[in-house]
Design an enzyme around this catalytic site. Structure first.
Site, PDB file in Angstrom:
ATOM      1  N   THR A 192     -20.193  19.985  11.480  1.00 39.70           N
ATOM      2  CA  THR A 192     -19.356  19.120  10.642  1.00 39.70           C
ATOM      3  C   THR A 192     -17.997  19.756  10.339  1.00 39.70           C
ATOM      4  O   THR A 192     -17.867  20.987  10.342  1.00 39.70           O
ATOM      5  CB  THR A 192     -20.099  18.855   9.311  1.00 39.70           C
ATOM      6  OG1 THR A 192     -19.201  18.321   8.358  1.00 39.70           O
ATOM      7  CG2 THR A 192     -20.664  20.145   8.708  1.00 39.70           C
ATOM      8  N   ASP A 193     -17.025  18.919  10.005  1.00 37.91           N
ATOM      9  CA  ASP A 193     -15.712  19.439   9.588  1.00 37.91           C
ATOM     10  C   ASP A 193     -15.779  20.075   8.199  1.00 37.91           C
ATOM     11  O   ASP A 193     -14.861  20.775   7.787  1.00 37.91           O
ATOM     12  CB  ASP A 193     -14.653  18.322   9.615  1.00 37.91           C
ATOM     13  CG  ASP A 193     -14.964  17.132   8.712  1.00 37.91           C
ATOM     14  OD1 ASP A 193     -16.046  17.110   8.086  1.00 37.91           O
ATOM     15  OD2 ASP A 193     -14.122  16.211   8.638  1.00 37.91           O
ATOM     16  N   GLU A 194     -16.897  19.817   7.467  1.00 37.38           N
ATOM     17  CA  GLU A 194     -16.974  20.312   6.089  1.00 37.38           C
ATOM     18  C   GLU A 194     -17.023  21.836   6.016  1.00 37.38           C
ATOM     19  O   GLU A 194     -16.770  22.417   4.962  1.00 37.38           O
ATOM     20  CB  GLU A 194     -18.177  19.679   5.363  1.00 37.38           C
ATOM     21  CG  GLU A 194     -18.104  18.167   5.422  1.00 37.38           C
ATOM     22  CD  GLU A 194     -19.056  17.434   4.492  1.00 37.38           C
ATOM     23  OE1 GLU A 194     -19.475  17.997   3.484  1.00 37.38           O
ATOM     24  OE2 GLU A 194     -19.351  16.266   4.803  1.00 37.38           O
ATOM     25  N   LYS A 234     -24.480  24.775   7.092  1.00 35.08           N
ATOM     26  CA  LYS A 234     -23.990  24.402   8.425  1.00 35.08           C
ATOM     27  C   LYS A 234     -23.088  25.511   8.980  1.00 35.08           C
ATOM     28  O   LYS A 234     -23.141  25.827  10.168  1.00 35.08           O
ATOM     29  CB  LYS A 234     -23.213  23.073   8.375  1.00 35.08           C
ATOM     30  CG  LYS A 234     -24.055  21.845   8.108  1.00 35.08           C
ATOM     31  CD  LYS A 234     -25.084  21.546   9.191  1.00 35.08           C
ATOM     32  CE  LYS A 234     -24.473  21.173  10.527  1.00 35.08           C
ATOM     33  NZ  LYS A 234     -25.521  20.767  11.504  1.00 35.08           N
ATOM     34  N   ARG A 238     -18.770  14.347  -8.222  1.00 35.57           N
ATOM     35  CA  ARG A 238     -19.703  15.282  -7.579  1.00 35.57           C
ATOM     36  C   ARG A 238     -19.228  16.706  -7.878  1.00 35.57           C
ATOM     37  O   ARG A 238     -18.023  16.995  -7.734  1.00 35.57           O
ATOM     38  CB  ARG A 238     -19.651  15.001  -6.085  1.00 35.57           C
ATOM     39  CG  ARG A 238     -20.341  16.006  -5.213  1.00 35.57           C
ATOM     40  CD  ARG A 238     -20.055  15.744  -3.728  1.00 35.57           C
ATOM     41  NE  ARG A 238     -20.845  14.678  -3.175  1.00 35.57           N
ATOM     42  CZ  ARG A 238     -20.688  14.184  -1.948  1.00 35.57           C
ATOM     43  NH1 ARG A 238     -19.746  14.670  -1.147  1.00 35.57           N
ATOM     44  NH2 ARG A 238     -21.453  13.219  -1.495  1.00 35.57           N
ATOM     45  N   TYR A 259     -24.665  22.409   1.428  1.00 29.42           N
ATOM     46  CA  TYR A 259     -24.774  21.773   2.751  1.00 29.42           C
ATOM     47  C   TYR A 259     -23.807  22.423   3.745  1.00 29.42           C
ATOM     48  O   TYR A 259     -24.210  22.905   4.807  1.00 29.42           O
ATOM     49  CB  TYR A 259     -24.485  20.263   2.646  1.00 29.42           C
ATOM     50  CG  TYR A 259     -24.169  19.623   3.982  1.00 29.42           C
ATOM     51  CD1 TYR A 259     -25.107  19.585   5.005  1.00 29.42           C
ATOM     52  CD2 TYR A 259     -22.903  19.065   4.233  1.00 29.42           C
ATOM     53  CE1 TYR A 259     -24.815  18.998   6.244  1.00 29.42           C
ATOM     54  CE2 TYR A 259     -22.599  18.483   5.458  1.00 29.42           C
ATOM     55  CZ  TYR A 259     -23.558  18.447   6.458  1.00 29.42           C
ATOM     56  OH  TYR A 259     -23.259  17.891   7.680  1.00 29.42           O
TER      57      TYR A 259
HETATM   58  P1  NAD Z   1     -29.495  12.512   9.222  1.00 30.32           P
HETATM   59  O1  NAD Z   1     -29.822  13.135   7.906  1.00 30.32           O
HETATM   60  O2  NAD Z   1     -29.297  11.039   9.307  1.00 30.32           O
HETATM   61  O3  NAD Z   1     -30.649  12.881  10.278  1.00 30.32           O
HETATM   62  C1  NAD Z   1     -31.206  14.156  10.378  1.00 30.32           C
HETATM   63  C2  NAD Z   1     -32.479  14.047  11.207  1.00 30.32           C
HETATM   64  O4  NAD Z   1     -33.017  15.387  11.324  1.00 30.32           O
HETATM   65  C3  NAD Z   1     -33.577  13.185  10.579  1.00 30.32           C
HETATM   66  O5  NAD Z   1     -34.136  12.341  11.547  1.00 30.32           O
HETATM   67  C4  NAD Z   1     -34.609  14.199  10.079  1.00 30.32           C
HETATM   68  O6  NAD Z   1     -35.938  13.704  10.101  1.00 30.32           O
HETATM   69  C5  NAD Z   1     -34.410  15.332  11.072  1.00 30.32           C
HETATM   70  N1  NAD Z   1     -34.825  16.636  10.536  1.00 30.32           N
HETATM   71  C6  NAD Z   1     -34.499  17.171   9.333  1.00 30.32           C
HETATM   72  N2  NAD Z   1     -35.091  18.375   9.188  1.00 30.32           N
HETATM   73  C7  NAD Z   1     -35.774  18.614  10.337  1.00 30.32           C
HETATM   74  C8  NAD Z   1     -36.556  19.704  10.800  1.00 30.32           C
HETATM   75  N3  NAD Z   1     -36.768  20.775  10.045  1.00 30.32           N
HETATM   76  N4  NAD Z   1     -37.097  19.624  12.033  1.00 30.32           N
HETATM   77  C9  NAD Z   1     -36.895  18.526  12.803  1.00 30.32           C
HETATM   78  N5  NAD Z   1     -36.175  17.464  12.410  1.00 30.32           N
HETATM   79  C10 NAD Z   1     -35.613  17.504  11.193  1.00 30.32           C
HETATM   80  O7  NAD Z   1     -28.224  13.305   9.749  1.00 30.32           O
HETATM   81  P2  NAD Z   1     -26.992  12.780  10.638  1.00 30.32           P
HETATM   82  O8  NAD Z   1     -25.991  12.158   9.743  1.00 30.32           O
HETATM   83  O9  NAD Z   1     -27.511  12.016  11.785  1.00 30.32           O
HETATM   84  O10 NAD Z   1     -26.387  14.164  11.130  1.00 30.32           O
HETATM   85  C11 NAD Z   1     -26.798  14.754  12.353  1.00 30.32           C
HETATM   86  C12 NAD Z   1     -26.015  16.033  12.563  1.00 30.32           C
HETATM   87  O11 NAD Z   1     -24.622  15.747  12.620  1.00 30.32           O
HETATM   88  C13 NAD Z   1     -26.191  17.044  11.425  1.00 30.32           C
HETATM   89  O12 NAD Z   1     -26.234  18.331  11.982  1.00 30.32           O
HETATM   90  C14 NAD Z   1     -24.927  16.879  10.596  1.00 30.32           C
HETATM   91  O13 NAD Z   1     -24.606  18.092   9.951  1.00 30.32           O
HETATM   92  C15 NAD Z   1     -23.921  16.530  11.667  1.00 30.32           C
HETATM   93  N6  NAD Z   1     -22.776  15.721  11.215  1.00 30.32           N
HETATM   94  C16 NAD Z   1     -22.969  14.575  10.505  1.00 30.32           C
HETATM   95  C17 NAD Z   1     -21.865  13.808  10.127  1.00 30.32           C
HETATM   96  C18 NAD Z   1     -22.030  12.513   9.374  1.00 30.32           C
HETATM   97  O14 NAD Z   1     -21.015  11.917   8.965  1.00 30.32           O
HETATM   98  N7  NAD Z   1     -23.228  11.995   9.192  1.00 30.32           N
HETATM   99  C19 NAD Z   1     -20.576  14.224  10.463  1.00 30.32           C
HETATM  100  C20 NAD Z   1     -20.424  15.420  11.201  1.00 30.32           C
HETATM  101  C21 NAD Z   1     -21.535  16.137  11.574  1.00 30.32           C
HETATM  102  P1  TYD Z   2     -20.697  10.981   1.819  1.00 32.12           P
HETATM  103  O1  TYD Z   2     -20.978   9.731   2.592  1.00 32.12           O
HETATM  104  O2  TYD Z   2     -21.782  11.540   0.968  1.00 32.12           O
HETATM  105  O3  TYD Z   2     -20.165  12.053   2.875  1.00 32.12           O
HETATM  106  P2  TYD Z   2     -19.527  13.540   2.615  1.00 32.12           P
HETATM  107  O4  TYD Z   2     -19.741  13.940   1.212  1.00 32.12           O
HETATM  108  O5  TYD Z   2     -20.337  14.354   3.559  1.00 32.12           O
HETATM  109  O6  TYD Z   2     -18.087  13.425   2.981  1.00 32.12           O
HETATM  110  O7  TYD Z   2     -19.446  10.727   0.873  1.00 32.12           O
HETATM  111  C1  TYD Z   2     -18.191  10.351   1.400  1.00 32.12           C
HETATM  112  C2  TYD Z   2     -17.196  10.357   0.254  1.00 32.12           C
HETATM  113  O8  TYD Z   2     -17.570   9.337  -0.685  1.00 32.12           O
HETATM  114  C3  TYD Z   2     -17.198  11.654  -0.533  1.00 32.12           C
HETATM  115  O9  TYD Z   2     -15.858  11.939  -0.962  1.00 32.12           O
HETATM  116  C4  TYD Z   2     -18.058  11.355  -1.756  1.00 32.12           C
HETATM  117  C5  TYD Z   2     -17.804   9.880  -1.979  1.00 32.12           C
HETATM  118  N1  TYD Z   2     -18.940   9.112  -2.583  1.00 32.12           N
HETATM  119  C6  TYD Z   2     -18.732   8.293  -3.694  1.00 32.12           C
HETATM  120  O10 TYD Z   2     -17.618   8.198  -4.219  1.00 32.12           O
HETATM  121  N2  TYD Z   2     -19.793   7.603  -4.191  1.00 32.12           N
HETATM  122  C7  TYD Z   2     -21.039   7.687  -3.661  1.00 32.12           C
HETATM  123  O11 TYD Z   2     -21.984   7.053  -4.192  1.00 32.12           O
HETATM  124  C8  TYD Z   2     -21.234   8.513  -2.503  1.00 32.12           C
HETATM  125  C9  TYD Z   2     -22.584   8.623  -1.861  1.00 32.12           C
HETATM  126  C10 TYD Z   2     -20.145   9.187  -1.981  1.00 32.12           C
END
Ligand code: NAD
Ligand code: TYD
Length: 357
Positions: A136-138, A166, A294, A162
């Site tokens: 992630t970019d975070e 990562k 948050r 988190y």
């Molecule tokens: P998600 O939470 O929707 O899915 C995570 C999946 O991993 C779930 O299916 C869960 O059951 C599985 N999981 C969790 N713990 C596990 C374990 N110990 N063993 C096996 N499986 C396990 O997450 P996502 O949003 O799909 O993110 C996927 C990846 O992309 C993550 O590494 C996240 O850091 C990265 N990412 C997400 C975003 C975003 O905006 N969602 C952006 C950038 C990077």
């Molecule tokens: P989120 O989807 O949790 O992603 P991330 O924190 O990983 O960027 O949140 C996106 C943005 O929205 C973040 O700045 C937090 C804000 N947010 C709210 O304002 N209200 C909410 O209920 C949630 C879940 C997020």
């Protein structure tokens, strides 16, 4: 050459979109999903793939070394797309330990297993082996209003449990290339949105709350900025990197769509007002409520995706307007997917995060 792919976290949001993308674009490749089916994993999302000959779903934990060893060997895996993670910042604030376990120990376990396994892959066939670590970019921390966007050389400065977990996993993936020559590639992507996104994240939460006539909780002053990318574009980027990316490299992936949270929520309200019928409250903007911020909330993220664009020719194809319309429409049409996810566990989580607001 047909690859044999292990996708960890394939029942989650990005993982399931990626598996669907891969099965559609590479129908002859073997795909094995390893997913623990935590609260965020949903096997139903992959139901349409269950009967395919070259698809296998295994429920299991990435921290289970003997399971990972046997899957890599049995399935003769050459490519790992590692997406399993604990992924929600608010949950990491309530309970960081699962984040360290899955994100750090789990990634370490996979890297160790792959280090031992990959030298034996197709010794006579000259197959390409890749361990793609999806991050992630975070990990880069928070930007000020005038700061340039994150590049691949921006120093790490994670601020939440988190992003810290990562960051730790990224460092391990990097070290396994430099020390042992394991062909790892790291990607750092901005916020994704689209179908199959678990209800706790900003965009699905807002869509679902509008459909239920519930408050739309905006943290703090709503001025925090995220850089949004449609999930299918992310999947296309990961596919490009698996085929053309260079081992040992990091690629930043982003949509070049910086939007303030409050503006994003207002856009979602307008789209829902125009697409939804019989909404409990209209206009949806009436539901917007500013709530307690948050803790440690990062102010701004922005990705500079020049490297992947210049070196691998990837760029996003879906505009934010199109992507948000498609997403709102998806939540309108797929109640049967998201309604069961609003479980007792989810309600308890929701009360913990939002009740002190
Ligand atoms: P998600 O939470 O929707 O899915 C995570 C999946 O991993 C779930 O299916 C869960 O059951 C599985 N999981 C969790 N713990 C596990 C374990 N110990 N063993 C096996 N499986 C396990 O997450 P996502 O949003 O799909 O993110 C996927 C990846 O992309 C993550 O590494 C996240 O850091 C990265 N990412 C997400 C975003 C975003 O905006 N969602 C952006 C950038 C990077
Ligand atoms: P989120 O989807 O949790 O992603 P991330 O924190 O990983 O960027 O949140 C996106 C943005 O929205 C973040 O700045 C937090 C804000 N947010 C709210 O304002 N209200 C909410 O209920 C949630 C879940 C997020």
């Amino acid at each position: 050459m047909e690859s044999r792919l292990l996708v960890t976290g394939g029942a989650g949001f990005i993982g399931s979109n990626f598996v669907h993308h891969w099965c559609k674009t590479h129908p002859n490749h073997q795909v094995v999903v390893l997913d623990a089916l935590t609260y965020a994993g949903n096997k139903e999302t992959l139901a349409d793939l269950q009967d395919r000959e070259n698809f296998r779903f295994v429920q299991g934990d990435i921290c289970d070394r003997s399971l990972v060893d046997s899957l890599l060997k049995e399935e003769d895996i050459d490519t790992v797309a590692h997406l399993a993670a604990e992924s929600h910042v608010d949950r990491s604030i309530l309970g960081p330990s699962a984040f360290v376990q899955t994100n750090v120990v789990g990634t370490f376990t996979l890297l160790e297993a792959f280090k031992n396994h990959y030298p034996s892959v197709g010794q006579n066939a000259n197959r390409r082996c890749i361990f793609l670590h999806v991050s992630t970019d975070e990990v880069y921390g928070s930007l000020g209003p005038e700061d340039p966007a994150f590049t691949e050389t921006t120093p790490y400065a994670p601020n939440s449990p988190y992003s810290a977990s990562k960051a730790g996993s990224d460092h391990l993936a990097r070290a396994y290339y430099h020390t042992y020559g394991v062909p790892t590639i790291i990607t750092n992507c901005s916020n994704n949105y689209g179908p199959y996104h678990f209800p706790e994240k900003l965009i699905p939460l807002m869509c679902i709350n509008m459909l239920l006539g519930k408050q739309l909780p905006v943290y703090g002053d709503g001025q925090n900025i995220r850089d949004w990318l449609y999930v299918i574009d992310h999947c296309q980027a990961l596919d490009t990197i698996i085929h053309k990316g260079k081992p040992g490299e990091t690629y930043n992936i982003g949509g070049n769509n910086e939007v303030k949270n409050i503006d994003l929520v207002k856009i979602l309200c307008k789209i829902m007002d125009s697409l939804g019928s019989d909404l409990p409250v209209q206009p949806c903007e009436k539901l917007i409520t500013f709530v307690k911020d948050r803790p440690g909330h990062d102010r701004r993220y922005a990705i500079d995706a020049t490297k992947i664009n210049n070196e691998l020719g990837w760029q996003p194809s879906v505009t934010i307007e199109e992507g948000l319309c498609q997403t709102v429409e998806w939540y309108l049409n797929n109640r049967n997917w998201w309604e069961p996810l609003l479980s007792e566990e989810y309600q308890t989580y929701y009360r913990k995060v939002y009740s002190n607001s």
